[in-house]
Scaffold this active site. Structure first.
Site, PDB file in Angstrom:
ATOM      1  N   ASP A  22       0.600  -1.179   0.078  1.00 47.83           N
ATOM      2  CA  ASP A  22       0.039   0.046  -0.009  1.00 47.83           C
ATOM      3  C   ASP A  22       0.862   1.283  -0.013  1.00 47.83           C
ATOM      4  O   ASP A  22       2.237   1.347   0.388  1.00 47.83           O
ATOM      5  CB  ASP A  22      -1.087   0.013   1.386  1.00 47.83           C
ATOM      6  N   HIS A  39       2.094   3.230  -9.128  1.00 48.02           N
ATOM      7  CA  HIS A  39       1.831   1.638  -9.387  1.00 48.02           C
ATOM      8  C   HIS A  39       3.003   1.123 -10.305  1.00 48.02           C
ATOM      9  O   HIS A  39       3.474   0.023 -10.126  1.00 48.02           O
ATOM     10  CB  HIS A  39       0.474   1.762 -10.119  1.00 48.02           C
ATOM     11  N   LEU A 133      10.587 -20.789  -4.636  1.00 41.41           N
ATOM     12  CA  LEU A 133       9.670 -20.028  -4.164  1.00 41.41           C
ATOM     13  C   LEU A 133       8.198 -20.003  -4.808  1.00 41.41           C
ATOM     14  O   LEU A 133       8.054 -20.132  -5.883  1.00 41.41           O
ATOM     15  CB  LEU A 133       9.961 -18.499  -4.289  1.00 41.41           C
TER      16      LEU A 133
HETATM   17  C1  IPE Z   1      -5.450  -2.701  -0.101  1.00 39.49           C
HETATM   18  O1  IPE Z   1      -5.072  -1.431  -0.270  1.00 39.49           O
HETATM   19  C2  IPE Z   1      -5.678  -3.332  -1.449  1.00 39.49           C
HETATM   20  C3  IPE Z   1      -4.147  -3.494  -2.026  1.00 39.49           C
HETATM   21  C4  IPE Z   1      -3.205  -3.065  -1.677  1.00 39.49           C
HETATM   22  C5  IPE Z   1      -4.351  -4.032  -3.609  1.00 39.49           C
HETATM   23  P1  IPE Z   1      -6.220  -0.042  -0.306  1.00 39.49           P
HETATM   24  O2  IPE Z   1      -5.427   1.180  -0.539  1.00 39.49           O
HETATM   25  O3  IPE Z   1      -7.055  -0.600  -1.267  1.00 39.49           O
HETATM   26  O4  IPE Z   1      -7.076  -0.202   1.022  1.00 39.49           O
HETATM   27  P2  IPE Z   1      -7.676   0.844   1.819  1.00 39.49           P
HETATM   28  O5  IPE Z   1      -8.814   1.462   0.759  1.00 39.49           O
HETATM   29  O6  IPE Z   1      -6.952   1.723   2.358  1.00 39.49           O
HETATM   30  O7  IPE Z   1      -8.264   0.182   2.936  1.00 39.49           O
HETATM   31  C1  IPE Z   2      -1.726   0.242  -3.279  1.00 42.24           C
HETATM   32  O1  IPE Z   2      -1.366   1.517  -3.215  1.00 42.24           O
HETATM   33  C2  IPE Z   2      -1.758  -0.299  -4.784  1.00 42.24           C
HETATM   34  C3  IPE Z   2      -3.224  -0.678  -4.944  1.00 42.24           C
HETATM   35  C4  IPE Z   2      -4.129  -0.651  -3.824  1.00 42.24           C
HETATM   36  C5  IPE Z   2      -3.539  -0.989  -6.210  1.00 42.24           C
HETATM   37  P1  IPE Z   2      -2.614   2.749  -3.307  1.00 42.24           P
HETATM   38  O2  IPE Z   2      -2.875   2.691  -4.837  1.00 42.24           O
HETATM   39  O3  IPE Z   2      -3.736   2.242  -2.374  1.00 42.24           O
HETATM   40  O4  IPE Z   2      -1.988   3.812  -2.657  1.00 42.24           O
HETATM   41  P2  IPE Z   2      -2.642   4.762  -1.811  1.00 42.24           P
HETATM   42  O5  IPE Z   2      -2.708   4.176  -0.520  1.00 42.24           O
HETATM   43  O6  IPE Z   2      -3.658   5.542  -2.167  1.00 42.24           O
HETATM   44  O7  IPE Z   2      -1.445   5.684  -1.489  1.00 42.24           O
HETATM   45 MG    MG Z   3      -4.269   2.496  -0.587  1.00 42.24          MG
END
Ligand code: IPE
Ligand code: IPE
Ligand code: MG
Length: 243
Positions: A22, A39, A133
């Site tokens: 995240d 990303h 792995l």
């Molecule tokens: C969780 O992150 C999903 C992934 C890392 C793929 P999110 O950014 O979607 O989660 P929330 O919305 O902060 O809970």
């Molecule tokens: C995690 O990073 C990747 C996905 C959920 C696809 P985020 O896109 O949620 O990034 P933040 O949390 O908004 O910074």
């Molecule tokens: Mg996120």
């Protein structure tokens, strides 16, 4: 011993590490870049971390790439994410063949485009016999959705007379989840500062150790993984018993 392995010497290596990658979007925005830049960098970090995990002696490495809730994002962000998945998985076929990595994809494939499903199937088939792995990627994965789909399978087996209600055990459920055959995670790492599981592996994380860090996924690296493993080594896993 190589200098790289020194910091892990004497440490117990978790067999299965699950990661909620995240913080990509916020990391990019902080630098005045579009979220999708985060990303793209995040996807390179996954590529590096698979090798790091394997070298560290981790046996199972499971990452959350896209949740069943992530469809709520802009069409543009979702579309960039899926282009990155297609590109990344294609590269992964070549890399995993070379590095003896077995790849699996969990989540509901129903809503995915046929081209992507084809790449996923090719990746799983071509790496199925690799003995290193096991690398699992969660795409369109939601824990509640996974459990719901498992319950439907069980209900169908019961209604066809193949399974009696009294025969249903925890293993009956585990065996019908997308993660069937994988051990439960020993360590969950969530980057990006939030301290929640966001619908990731709720059944499987029942006795997992959690490690949260403010570091964003694009900044994650081997040193950060070592820190998590050191913390893990300080945990007393009692599983409800007394030590
Ligand atoms: C969780 O992150 C999903 C992934 C890392 C793929 P999110 O950014 O979607 O989660 P929330 O919305 O902060 O809970
Ligand atoms: C995690 O990073 C990747 C996905 C959920 C696809 P985020 O896109 O949620 O990034 P933040 O949390 O908004 O910074
Ligand atoms: Mg996120």
């Amino acid at each position: 011993m190589s200098k790289d392995a020194e910091d892990l010497a004497g440490l117990k290596i978790p067999g299965h590490v699950a990661v909620i990658m995240d913080g990509n979007g916020r990391w990019a925005e902080k630098q005045g870049q579009p979220r999708t830049f985060g990303h793209a960098v995040g996807s390179q970090v996954v590529e590096e971390m698979v090798e790091v995990a394997s070298d560290a002696g981790i046996k199972y490495f499971t990452v959350y790439a896209f949740s069943t809730e992530n469809w709520k994002r802009s069409e543009e962000e979702v579309s960039v994410l899926f282009s990155l998945f297609a590109e990344y998985l294609q590269k992964l076929i070549v890399k995993s063949t070379k590095n003896n990595v077995r790849c699996l994809v969990i989540g509901d494939r129903g809503p995915l485009k046929k081209d992507l499903i084809d790449v996923i199937e090719e990746l799983e088939e071509k790496t199925a016999d690799n003995t290193g792995l096991t690398f699992t990627i969660a795409i369109n994965y939601g824990g509640r959705d996974e459990i719901t789909r498992a319950v439907r399978k069980i209900a169908a087996e019961v209604s066809e007379g193949k399974l009696g209600p009294e025969e249903i055990t925890e293993d009956t459920i585990s065996d019908r989840l997308d993660t069937a055959g994988l051990p439960d995670p020993d360590l969950l790492i969530r980057t990006g500062g939030e301290e929640r599981i966001s619908n990731y592996l709720p059944w499987q994380l029942a006795y997992t150790e959690f490690y949260f860090t403010d570091i964003s996924w694009p900044e994650f690296n081997r040193d950060e993984l070592v820190k998590a493993i050191i913390k893990y080594n300080g945990r007393d896993r009692r599983f409800g018993g007394v030590k």
